[in-house]
Write a protein that holds these residues in place. Sequence first.
Motif, PDB file in Angstrom:
ATOM      1  N   ARG A  31      -9.755  10.737   1.581  1.00 16.53           N
ATOM      2  CA  ARG A  31      -9.630  10.539   0.127  1.00 16.53           C
ATOM      3  C   ARG A  31      -9.181  11.829  -0.558  1.00 16.53           C
ATOM      4  N   ILE A  32      -9.777  12.954  -0.190  1.00 10.57           N
ATOM      5  CA  ILE A  32      -9.395  14.235  -0.792  1.00 10.57           C
ATOM      6  C   ILE A  32      -7.929  14.542  -0.506  1.00 10.57           C
ATOM      7  N   ALA A  33      -7.489  14.290   0.728  1.00  8.18           N
ATOM      8  CA  ALA A  33      -6.091  14.557   1.091  1.00  8.18           C
ATOM      9  C   ALA A  33      -5.143  13.707   0.258  1.00  8.18           C
ATOM     10  N   LEU A  34      -5.458  12.432   0.095  1.00 11.03           N
ATOM     11  CA  LEU A  34      -4.574  11.555  -0.678  1.00 11.03           C
ATOM     12  C   LEU A  34      -4.613  11.899  -2.161  1.00 11.03           C
ATOM     13  N   GLU A  35      -5.767  12.247  -2.678  1.00  7.19           N
ATOM     14  CA  GLU A  35      -5.854  12.660  -4.080  1.00  7.19           C
ATOM     15  C   GLU A  35      -5.028  13.914  -4.337  1.00  7.19           C
ATOM     16  N   ALA A  36      -4.918  14.784  -3.323  1.00 11.70           N
ATOM     17  CA  ALA A  36      -4.159  16.031  -3.469  1.00 11.70           C
ATOM     18  C   ALA A  36      -2.658  15.825  -3.305  1.00 11.70           C
ATOM     19  N   GLY A  37      -2.233  14.616  -2.934  1.00 15.97           N
ATOM     20  CA  GLY A  37      -0.802  14.332  -2.876  1.00 15.97           C
ATOM     21  C   GLY A  37      -0.252  13.963  -1.525  1.00 15.97           C
ATOM     22  N   ALA A  38      -1.082  13.935  -0.471  1.00 15.27           N
ATOM     23  CA  ALA A  38      -0.587  13.494   0.823  1.00 15.27           C
ATOM     24  C   ALA A  38      -0.057  12.073   0.707  1.00 15.27           C
ATOM     25  N   HIS A  39       0.963  11.773   1.474  1.00 11.89           N
ATOM     26  CA  HIS A  39       1.616  10.463   1.386  1.00 11.89           C
ATOM     27  C   HIS A  39       0.979   9.435   2.308  1.00 11.89           C
ATOM     28  N   GLY A  40       0.173   9.893   3.250  1.00 14.55           N
ATOM     29  CA  GLY A  40      -0.446   8.953   4.159  1.00 14.55           C
ATOM     30  C   GLY A  40      -1.468   9.632   5.042  1.00 14.55           C
ATOM     31  N   LEU A  41      -2.122   8.819   5.874  1.00 15.37           N
ATOM     32  CA  LEU A  41      -3.117   9.284   6.826  1.00 15.37           C
ATOM     33  C   LEU A  41      -2.721   8.814   8.221  1.00 15.37           C
ATOM     34  N   THR A  42      -2.968   9.673   9.208  1.00  8.60           N
ATOM     35  CA  THR A  42      -2.671   9.373  10.603  1.00  8.60           C
ATOM     36  C   THR A  42      -3.948   9.468  11.420  1.00  8.60           C
ATOM     37  N   VAL A  43      -4.088   8.567  12.386  1.00 13.60           N
ATOM     38  CA  VAL A  43      -5.164   8.668  13.370  1.00 13.60           C
ATOM     39  C   VAL A  43      -4.597   8.305  14.736  1.00 13.60           C
ATOM     40  N   LEU A  60     -10.693   3.264   6.898  1.00 12.63           N
ATOM     41  CA  LEU A  60      -9.514   3.933   6.348  1.00 12.63           C
ATOM     42  C   LEU A  60      -8.539   2.935   5.741  1.00 12.63           C
ATOM     43  N   ARG A  61      -8.415   1.778   6.368  1.00 11.86           N
ATOM     44  CA  ARG A  61      -7.577   0.714   5.778  1.00 11.86           C
ATOM     45  C   ARG A  61      -8.103   0.322   4.399  1.00 11.86           C
ATOM     46  N   GLN A  62      -9.422   0.180   4.295  1.00 14.54           N
ATOM     47  CA  GLN A  62     -10.028  -0.184   3.012  1.00 14.54           C
ATOM     48  C   GLN A  62      -9.821   0.911   1.977  1.00 14.54           C
ATOM     49  N   LEU A  63      -9.941   2.174   2.393  1.00 15.58           N
ATOM     50  CA  LEU A  63      -9.717   3.293   1.468  1.00 15.58           C
ATOM     51  C   LEU A  63      -8.314   3.232   0.887  1.00 15.58           C
ATOM     52  N   ILE A  64      -7.333   3.061   1.736  1.00 15.90           N
ATOM     53  CA  ILE A  64      -5.945   3.038   1.264  1.00 15.90           C
ATOM     54  C   ILE A  64      -5.703   1.826   0.375  1.00 15.90           C
ATOM     55  N   ASP A  65      -6.152   0.657   0.811  1.00 21.62           N
ATOM     56  CA  ASP A  65      -5.896  -0.559   0.036  1.00 21.62           C
ATOM     57  C   ASP A  65      -6.563  -0.519  -1.329  1.00 21.62           C
ATOM     58  N   ALA A  66      -7.781   0.006  -1.378  1.00 27.94           N
ATOM     59  CA  ALA A  66      -8.553  -0.042  -2.617  1.00 27.94           C
ATOM     60  C   ALA A  66      -8.188   1.065  -3.591  1.00 27.94           C
ATOM     61  N   GLU A  67      -7.820   2.250  -3.066  1.00 29.32           N
ATOM     62  CA  GLU A  67      -7.673   3.415  -3.949  1.00 29.32           C
ATOM     63  C   GLU A  67      -6.283   4.029  -3.949  1.00 29.32           C
ATOM     64  N   ASP A  70      -0.173   2.967  -2.601  1.00 27.15           N
ATOM     65  CA  ASP A  70       1.169   3.451  -2.265  1.00 27.15           C
ATOM     66  C   ASP A  70       1.185   4.329  -1.015  1.00 27.15           C
ATOM     67  N   ALA A  71       0.007   4.648  -0.475  1.00 28.15           N
ATOM     68  CA  ALA A  71      -0.071   5.495   0.709  1.00 28.15           C
ATOM     69  C   ALA A  71       0.156   4.654   1.965  1.00 28.15           C
ATOM     70  N   GLU A  72       0.435   5.335   3.067  1.00 28.21           N
ATOM     71  CA  GLU A  72       0.682   4.664   4.338  1.00 28.21           C
ATOM     72  C   GLU A  72      -0.371   5.055   5.367  1.00 28.21           C
ATOM     73  N   PHE A  73      -0.697   4.094   6.227  1.00 34.04           N
ATOM     74  CA  PHE A  73      -1.586   4.313   7.356  1.00 34.04           C
ATOM     75  C   PHE A  73      -0.734   4.306   8.618  1.00 34.04           C
ATOM     76  N   PRO A  89      -4.944  -6.067  13.712  1.00 35.99           N
ATOM     77  CA  PRO A  89      -5.668  -6.560  12.540  1.00 35.99           C
ATOM     78  C   PRO A  89      -5.760  -5.547  11.392  1.00 35.99           C
ATOM     79  N   ILE A  90      -5.515  -4.270  11.701  1.00 40.41           N
ATOM     80  CA  ILE A  90      -5.611  -3.217  10.680  1.00 40.41           C
ATOM     81  C   ILE A  90      -4.349  -3.152   9.822  1.00 40.41           C
ATOM     82  N   ARG A  91      -3.247  -3.690  10.298  1.00 43.96           N
ATOM     83  CA  ARG A  91      -1.984  -3.760   9.563  1.00 43.96           C
ATOM     84  C   ARG A  91      -1.465  -2.365   9.147  1.00 43.96           C
ATOM     85  N   PRO A  92      -1.324  -1.448  10.079  1.00 44.71           N
ATOM     86  CA  PRO A  92      -0.780  -0.138   9.702  1.00 44.71           C
ATOM     87  C   PRO A  92       0.665  -0.256   9.231  1.00 44.71           C
ATOM     88  N   GLU A  93       1.007   0.552   8.250  1.00 42.97           N
ATOM     89  CA  GLU A  93       2.395   0.574   7.793  1.00 42.97           C
ATOM     90  C   GLU A  93       3.321   1.137   8.865  1.00 42.97           C
TER      91      GLU A  93
END
Length: 248
Positions: A31-43, A60-67, A70-73, A89-93
């Motif tokens: 969440r902190i990374a995305l709030e700071a401007g990161a375009h997505g998260l990788t795992v 993490l899917r819920q974090l991106i979808d809810a908050e 526009d970010a990508e997983f 089932p996680i539907r990564p971009e």
Amino acid sequence: MPTELSVNLNAVAMLRNRRDLPWPSVTGMGRIALEAGAHGLTVHPRPDQRHIRFSDLADLRQLIDAEFPDAEFNIEGYPSAEFLALIEPIRPEQVTLVPDDPRQATSDHGWNFAEQGEQLKPIVERLKGRGARVSLFADADAAQMPAAAATGADRIELYTGPYGGTFDDPEAAAREVQRLGLAADAAVAEGLGVNAGHDLTVANLPALVRRIPDLAEVSIGHGLIADALEHGMAGTVRRFLEACGHAG
């Protein structure tokens, strides 16, 4: 367009897993990374769950979808039947396929597309049919790009580990940047998008971005999390975004 930044959270998860405690929070740091401007998260969920746990994926899917809609997983991994069943089932971009042995400490080489391309084609088709962009981990080898494109993938992710290893040798760094650039040129000529990742830092990113103006995305974990110990996650993300060519 400036290169986008995806923050790899594996090192955060590895630190959390040292104790049977919920901190540092993988979703909290994401969440902190995305709030700071990161375009997505990788795992990169590995079969032994030694860092990212399978249960982290839905969180993490819920974090991106809810908050951050526009970010990508981006989920990385070796395309075993178990991996595909886990991530679909996680539907990564984006799904980034790597040729790792499960016992490897980290990804350290790209696919041999001439030998493994036929194996990859049905997997690429399957993932694209489920709405994911597919990227394939690739060595800096321009000659392999026609075979990479023949798999039907959308992008390649250039393995930049050898470049990261030249941190104390400017001449070697320049040679590695040129090798990566020639591979990227060949990929673009084949209609592939270009990502990059592994041992990228604030110091070595600008030269790479200059040489590869079409660089779509970098995925960064170890160097970014190491910097976050000094600068904090939000400040570190902003530093990496500036290194990627984004205005400060």
